[in-house]
Design an enzyme around this catalytic site. Sequence first.
Site, short mmCIF file in Angstrom:
data_model
loop_
_atom_site.label_atom_id
_atom_site.label_comp_id
_atom_site.label_asym_id
_atom_site.label_seq_id
_atom_site.Cartn_x
_atom_site.Cartn_y
_atom_site.Cartn_z
N GLU A 117 -17.70 116.93 -28.16
CA GLU A 117 -17.64 118.39 -28.25
C GLU A 117 -16.91 118.93 -27.04
O GLU A 117 -16.91 118.29 -25.98
CB GLU A 117 -19.06 118.98 -28.23
CG GLU A 117 -19.86 118.70 -29.47
CD GLU A 117 -21.33 119.14 -29.31
OE1 GLU A 117 -21.66 119.87 -28.36
OE2 GLU A 117 -22.13 118.71 -30.14
N LYS A 164 -16.54 120.75 -23.73
CA LYS A 164 -17.51 121.14 -22.69
C LYS A 164 -17.05 122.49 -22.17
O LYS A 164 -16.15 122.58 -21.34
CB LYS A 164 -17.58 120.11 -21.57
CG LYS A 164 -18.65 120.45 -20.54
CD LYS A 164 -18.69 119.44 -19.42
CE LYS A 164 -19.91 119.61 -18.52
NZ LYS A 164 -20.08 120.93 -17.97
N PHE A 196 -24.60 124.82 -29.52
CA PHE A 196 -24.37 123.39 -29.72
C PHE A 196 -25.62 122.61 -30.13
O PHE A 196 -25.54 121.43 -30.40
CB PHE A 196 -23.68 122.73 -28.52
CG PHE A 196 -24.35 122.97 -27.19
CD1 PHE A 196 -25.52 122.34 -26.87
CD2 PHE A 196 -23.76 123.83 -26.28
CE1 PHE A 196 -26.12 122.55 -25.64
CE2 PHE A 196 -24.35 124.06 -25.04
CZ PHE A 196 -25.53 123.42 -24.72
P1 AMP Z 1 -23.21 119.87 -15.95
O1 AMP Z 1 -23.56 121.31 -15.65
O2 AMP Z 1 -21.94 119.42 -15.30
O3 AMP Z 1 -24.37 118.94 -15.76
O4 AMP Z 1 -22.87 119.79 -17.52
C1 AMP Z 1 -23.81 120.09 -18.50
C2 AMP Z 1 -23.67 121.53 -18.93
O5 AMP Z 1 -22.48 121.73 -19.69
C3 AMP Z 1 -24.75 121.99 -19.86
O6 AMP Z 1 -25.92 122.33 -19.16
C4 AMP Z 1 -24.12 123.19 -20.55
O7 AMP Z 1 -24.35 124.35 -19.76
C5 AMP Z 1 -22.63 122.89 -20.48
N1 AMP Z 1 -22.00 122.68 -21.79
C6 AMP Z 1 -20.81 123.19 -22.17
N2 AMP Z 1 -20.49 122.81 -23.40
C7 AMP Z 1 -21.50 122.03 -23.86
C8 AMP Z 1 -21.74 121.32 -25.10
N3 AMP Z 1 -20.87 121.33 -26.11
N4 AMP Z 1 -22.90 120.61 -25.18
C9 AMP Z 1 -23.78 120.56 -24.17
N5 AMP Z 1 -23.60 121.22 -22.99
C10 AMP Z 1 -22.48 121.94 -22.84
#
Ligand code: AMP
Length: 634
Positions: A323, A325, A415
């Site tokens: 998906e 991000k 999502f």
């Molecule tokens: P990180 O903040 O780097 O740990 O990455 C995870 C975060 O990416 C999640 O907590 C969401 O806020 C964000 N995110 C963006 N797109 C998605 C997606 N398709 N699925 C899950 N998380 C997503």
Amino acid sequence: MLYSILVETYKELEKTTKRLEKTYLISELLKKTSTEDLETVTLLVQGNIFPTYDQREIGIASRLILKALSQTSGIEQKHVENSWASIGDLGEVAEELIKKKKQATLHSENLTIKKVMTNLRKLADLTGAGTVERKLQLIRELLSSAKPAEARYIIRTLIGDLRIGAAEGTIRDAIAWAFFPPVGSIFFECPNCKSWMPKIKKCLNCGKDMNLKSGPKTRGRKILEIKETEEIEKKNIQNYDLIQAKDETEARKTYNHLLDIIQRAINLSNDMGVTALTAKTKGIKGLLNISLTTGIPLKVMLYQKAKDLEDAFKTVGKPAQLEYKYDGFRIQIHKNKEIKLFTRRLEDVTKQFPDIVNIVKDHVKAKKYILDGEVIGIDPKTKKWLPFQNISQRIKRKYDIKEITKDVPVMLNVFDAIMINGKNLINEPFKKRRTSLEKAVRPSANKLAVAKALVTDDEQEAEAFYKEALEKGNEGVMVKNLDGIYKPGSRVGYGVKVKPTMETLDLVIIGADWGTGKRAKWLSSFTIACQKGDRFVEMGKVGTGIKEKGDGVSFAQLTELLKPLIEKQKGRAVTVKPKIVIEVDYEEIQKSPTYSSGYALRFPRVVKLREDKPADEADSIDKIHRLYDQQRGR
Ligand code: AMP
């Protein structure tokens, strides 16, 4: 219960860094706490006033505490401030001052847990102008009855820095130890005082050698197991009970299972107090009956990091769902009678996002539901997606909300589905949750979308999707296991994120702040800068990646290096001659009006000291311009 009993445990906890000892101390505290005080004690032992989902905060400035301390002790505020500057920990300052005062006036009331909590909660509920005097009065009331050590912990709780190292996992284990019969191979009887202890060399009660050599088989207490250890949620919970386990392996499995059950209750209720109380009064059945409730946020599922797509497939298996991000912020959407929005940190942001509330109202067809998604900013003219930085101001905004929804419009990408039409989907495989999600929402351009996805087992197809995601301005891709359940609060391998790694930067330290509390003797936050012509321009501060002890760059080492270079000191901040170069890792370069370089680093972390590099070889602003432009297909 008297507050002094909790303070005794705080003191003991502060003396040890060992998790087993901490767990034991907290479990003993929970055991002797009355049912009436149990919720309060469980929260306070972690330094919390409210359960995690409740966002009320005490929000007291150090200044006000200094004033309250001065008023209670009768010592001039200037002197109080001086001792704060030299000690660095407001809690210790309070302890010293109350000690002095107590020698002069001896009468005082005994503080109860209830009184402390009542006043702390009142402080959190007082907001706005004209409340300062009332706040001072509430703090003074506590301090004037407090014994010196009690004052230390009251102040530390007030400023949200208890520093006794009782993390959530430790308290979870302590709940298990306190309210469920001890499990063999986990608890041992002291040969001297006959107390039951965790696996530890010296008895925590009498201090004598535990002499564990005789082994758990002969000395372990009753070994227990939980019947029906698999698939807790799906089965009839009436069947769960503690029974005799066959052997040690079973007992260990049971213990882990018990911890899982308690953790699940914590993740779903986000309330340590309620979890402890339920464990004590309603046992395992009660814990299992704690369920999802719309309106109360649950911890979000977290994702691990993968190096690249190959690594991602290795973790989640093939085929997987990729998906986009999105670069926004996480939002948990609840609807029962009304719609509520929560951030990843479980803060209620419903008021800040009336536009999202309307989108959800119009485009989600289900009745009672909980969805997971990401809010992203949209350029009002070009309709292109904007980086998170552009919408971050909306999260904390309290005024002119209507205007800002026009100036900084956002859209929602959902999502995951956690509950739909009242049905708990937590244990359903991801592919089923995704189907339910797709059925429940009606996508609409620039308002609501289901995360753009691709199910594949082909690495080339995946690479192309990843490239496309970056070109569209996303941070990268998520790669998700099609059969994974939704595990609140865990960084399980059911999904991983893949993002481009950034080149590290070599930056110069030009300033620092003296630390507080146990870091008071060290410089602990460092201002970093790059070169611009013959000057150094700031790119923000870094404090992460530096160790208190052990390998790697340490606070002591940096303090030693920087101390002779200090040019000026103001309060607890110093400027230093630009001599020391450090290598810094980060997630992203952002534009920033705050710093003189015009840039800031997102999540900077010190990698190592570049003692080999002189300051005039540190990275230049030109390199920063270039790296900024290269990010995410900009
Ligand atoms: P990180 O903040 O780097 O740990 O990455 C995870 C975060 O990416 C999640 O907590 C969401 O806020 C964000 N995110 C963006 N797109 C998605 C997606 N398709 N699925 C899950 N998380 C997503």
